[in-house]
Design a protein around this motif. Structure first.
Motif, PDB file in Angstrom:
ATOM      1  N   GLY A 110       0.643  -1.121  -0.059  1.00  0.00           N
ATOM      2  CA  GLY A 110      -0.046   0.012  -0.066  1.00  0.00           C
ATOM      3  C   GLY A 110       0.858   1.179   0.070  1.00  0.00           C
ATOM      4  O   GLY A 110       2.090   1.101   0.166  1.00  0.00           O
ATOM      5  N   ALA A 111       0.146   2.510  -0.097  1.00  0.00           N
ATOM      6  CA  ALA A 111       1.037   3.713  -0.363  1.00  0.00           C
ATOM      7  C   ALA A 111       1.305   4.004   1.133  1.00  0.00           C
ATOM      8  O   ALA A 111       2.656   4.636   1.101  1.00  0.00           O
ATOM      9  N   HIS A 112       0.763   3.839   2.210  1.00  0.00           N
ATOM     10  CA  HIS A 112       1.095   4.028   3.368  1.00  0.00           C
ATOM     11  C   HIS A 112       2.456   3.596   3.773  1.00  0.00           C
ATOM     12  O   HIS A 112       3.581   4.002   4.417  1.00  0.00           O
ATOM     13  N   ASP A 140       1.484  11.903  -2.965  1.00  0.00           N
ATOM     14  CA  ASP A 140       0.394  10.964  -2.740  1.00  0.00           C
ATOM     15  C   ASP A 140      -0.672  10.908  -3.774  1.00  0.00           C
ATOM     16  O   ASP A 140      -1.370  11.890  -3.933  1.00  0.00           O
ATOM     17  N   THR A 173      -2.868   8.412  -4.675  1.00  0.00           N
ATOM     18  CA  THR A 173      -3.741   7.303  -4.344  1.00  0.00           C
ATOM     19  C   THR A 173      -5.204   7.616  -4.937  1.00  0.00           C
ATOM     20  O   THR A 173      -5.760   6.680  -5.285  1.00  0.00           O
ATOM     21  N   GLY A 202       1.927   5.484  -5.245  1.00  0.00           N
ATOM     22  CA  GLY A 202       0.527   4.988  -5.805  1.00  0.00           C
ATOM     23  C   GLY A 202      -0.308   3.791  -5.101  1.00  0.00           C
ATOM     24  O   GLY A 202       0.690   3.182  -3.982  1.00  0.00           O
ATOM     25  N   SER A 203      -1.441   3.394  -5.349  1.00  0.00           N
ATOM     26  CA  SER A 203      -1.991   2.346  -4.542  1.00  0.00           C
ATOM     27  C   SER A 203      -3.272   2.186  -5.362  1.00  0.00           C
ATOM     28  O   SER A 203      -3.776   2.862  -6.197  1.00  0.00           O
ATOM     29  N   SER A 239      -5.818   0.728  -3.222  1.00  0.00           N
ATOM     30  CA  SER A 239      -6.755   0.491  -2.116  1.00  0.00           C
ATOM     31  C   SER A 239      -7.938   1.357  -2.377  1.00  0.00           C
ATOM     32  O   SER A 239      -9.193   0.953  -1.933  1.00  0.00           O
ATOM     33  N   LYS A 240      -7.595   2.556  -2.694  1.00  0.00           N
ATOM     34  CA  LYS A 240      -8.804   3.396  -2.948  1.00  0.00           C
ATOM     35  C   LYS A 240      -9.544   3.302  -4.153  1.00  0.00           C
ATOM     36  O   LYS A 240     -10.832   3.304  -4.175  1.00  0.00           O
ATOM     37  N   GLY A 262       0.745  -1.233  -3.037  1.00  0.00           N
ATOM     38  CA  GLY A 262       0.997   0.052  -3.631  1.00  0.00           C
ATOM     39  C   GLY A 262       2.292   0.312  -4.274  1.00  0.00           C
ATOM     40  O   GLY A 262       2.935  -1.017  -4.737  1.00  0.00           O
TER      41      GLY A 262
END
Length: 484
Positions: A177-179, A284, A286, A312-313, A315-316, A325
């Protein structure tokens, strides 16, 4: 190893404007404010709180009041440990009698608006089925891919090339993920005490990650009256240069929680203003593919420079449960990240990467079908808000997954507590900032079906009415006391 603790100044900063005249006994308000910090993650679990005497002095309260608040939190299962041992945060194992009476459970129809994410559509299941079919070809290898599968990095790079950013797989690092990508960048870049600049408000977990890395969150406010695309570009440039910040974290497409998208001329001016500086600009992205009104952000964001890193990700735009991500950066940065991540994690599971390849190679068909759905829900929620709560201000965001609502007073935290009693879980405005900011703001995602959004607004309106009634009674009582 001794338990982690939170400093007194940090606790006071997180509490912000926790006390509302007429909202009930002071100890109950303090307990509710700490409980909210624990529930929304601003206070991690198993963290030792400052002593009662210290908190009382810092907040200008009696020790008896703080002791009663801590006692309430212990009774409800949010604190453990006595005065000598030190109170530590926790989550209750089950509902206490008071909680069971006051807050409905999921089985009772709890509506959670703390996460701005969409559920998975059928394409996700189909992608995993195809990934399982392809998994045997990868089993003879050791399965460790520090930078990610080559075919996934190529699929991500191809997406950037379509946006006008020449990108090779060697410029991509696959992350959880991006986080997770932001955490890797912070570990590589930030040392304890150095400033990290960000647009304010911002993604809450980004603030938490900056603090966890030892960085000093340094906000640059988004102009409140600048419309859907306003940023304080001069403020960002000046803050980065004057503070010698090693990193600036920005959400330009579309800012979470406001939904704003920075204009292309402002992006060019930002990059020009930071040219030659030591600040690593982390963008960010995302939400970059979730433009719902106006020209797509994909075109506006196609600017590049050596000191620009992109997160990037999926998730959203696809599903939060698909923890895939990536980081796009200069090859040298990617190589350093791939080497340093071994002390933190050993890469992303192969099956998830294979599923991500399937989803990224669909030509954008699944996401194209979701945009009209999100647009309809956004407009539906805004219209219903206008009907139910006409004194709330709610500009239409250009994209993203939520509304950033302006409230008629500084009631966000107290309203969040009141809404929980109605079975509605909200993320209060201060969750998206620092130093107690945004008590006049509330983020409302529009990712649920219209029927659930309607029910959520019904509960929200009841919470507003209850909160207003309590304040009116308290005001009347205070006037009566003043007469005598």
């Amino acid at each position: 190893m001794p338990p982690r603790s939170i400093g007194l100044s940090s606790l006071v900063r997180h509490l912000g404007s926790w006390r509302t005249p007429g909202a009930g006994a002071t100890y109950r308000q303090l307990a509710a404010a700490v409980r909210l910090l624990i529930l929304d993650g601003r206070l991690p679990l198993a963290v030792r709180l400052p002593g009662e005497r210290e908190v009382a002095q810092a907040l200008g309260l009696s020790r008896t009041t703080v002791s009663a608040a801590y006692g309430r939190l212990r009774d409800d299962g949010f604190l453990v440990g006595g005065q000598g041992e030190g109170a530590r945060t926790r989550l209750p194992a089950g509902p206490t009698p008071r909680e069971a009476a006051a807050t409905p459970s999921a089985a009772d129809g709890l509506i959670d608006l703390t996460a701005a994410v969409l559920p998975a559509d059928p394409n996700v299941h189909a992608a995993y089925v195809r990934a399982l079919e392809r998994l045997p070809a990868n089993l003879p290898g050791h399965g460790y891919e520090p930078a990610g599968l080559e075919e996934l990095r190529e699929a991500v790079a191809q997406g950037y090339r379509r946006r006008g950013l020449p990108t090779s797989p060697g410029q991509i690092l696959i992350t959880h993920g991006a986080h997770n990508g932001l955490v890797h960048l912070l570990r590589l870049t930030v040392r304890p005490g150095v400033p990290v600049v960000f647009d304010h408000p911002t993604y809450p977990q980004a603030i938490d990650a900056i603090l966890a890395a030892g960085g000093r969150p340094t906000p640059v406010p988004l102009p409140d009256d600048a419309g859907e695309d306003g940023w304080d570009v001069d403020g960002l440039i000046s803050t980065c240069r004057s503070s010698s910040a090693p990193m600036a974290y920005l959400v330009l497409d579309h800012n979470n929680p406001t939904g704003r998208m920075m204009r292309a001329p402002d992006r060019a001016r930002l990059l020009a203003g930071l040219k030659g500086s030591e600040t690593l600009l982390v963008l960010d992205e995302t939400l970059v593919e979730l433009t719902l009104s106006g020209p797509p952000a994909l075109t506006a964001s196609a600017v590049d420079a050596p000191r620009v890193v992109r997160l990037g990700s999926m998730s959203k735009s696809v599903w939060g449960g698909l923890r895939i991500g990536w980081i796009r950066a200069d090859r040298a940065v990617i190589q350093r990240l791939a080497q340093s991540r071994a002390s933190f994690d050993l890469g992303v599971p192969i099956l998830e990467q294979l599923a991500a390849v399937e989803l990224l190679n669909d030509g954008g068909a699944a996401l194209a079908a979701r945009r009209p759905l999100l647009r309809a829900r956004r407009d539906h929620l805004r219209a219903r808000l206008g009907d139910r709560l006409p004194d709330w201000s709610c500009p239409r965001p250009a994209g993203g997954l939520s509304l950033w609502v302006k409230l008629p007073g500084a009631i966000s935290s107290s309203l969040t507590v009141q809404a929980a009693a109605q079975g509605l879980i909200l993320a209060a405005g201060p969750r998206f900032g620092v130093d107690g900011a945004f008590e006049r703001r509330l983020r409302l995602p529009y990712t649920l079906p219209e029927s659930e959004l309607d029910e959520a607004l019904d509960r929200l309106a009841k919470a507003v009415k209850t909160l207003g009634s309590r304040k009116s009674k308290a005001l009347g009582a205070s006037k009566s006391v003043a007469v005598y």
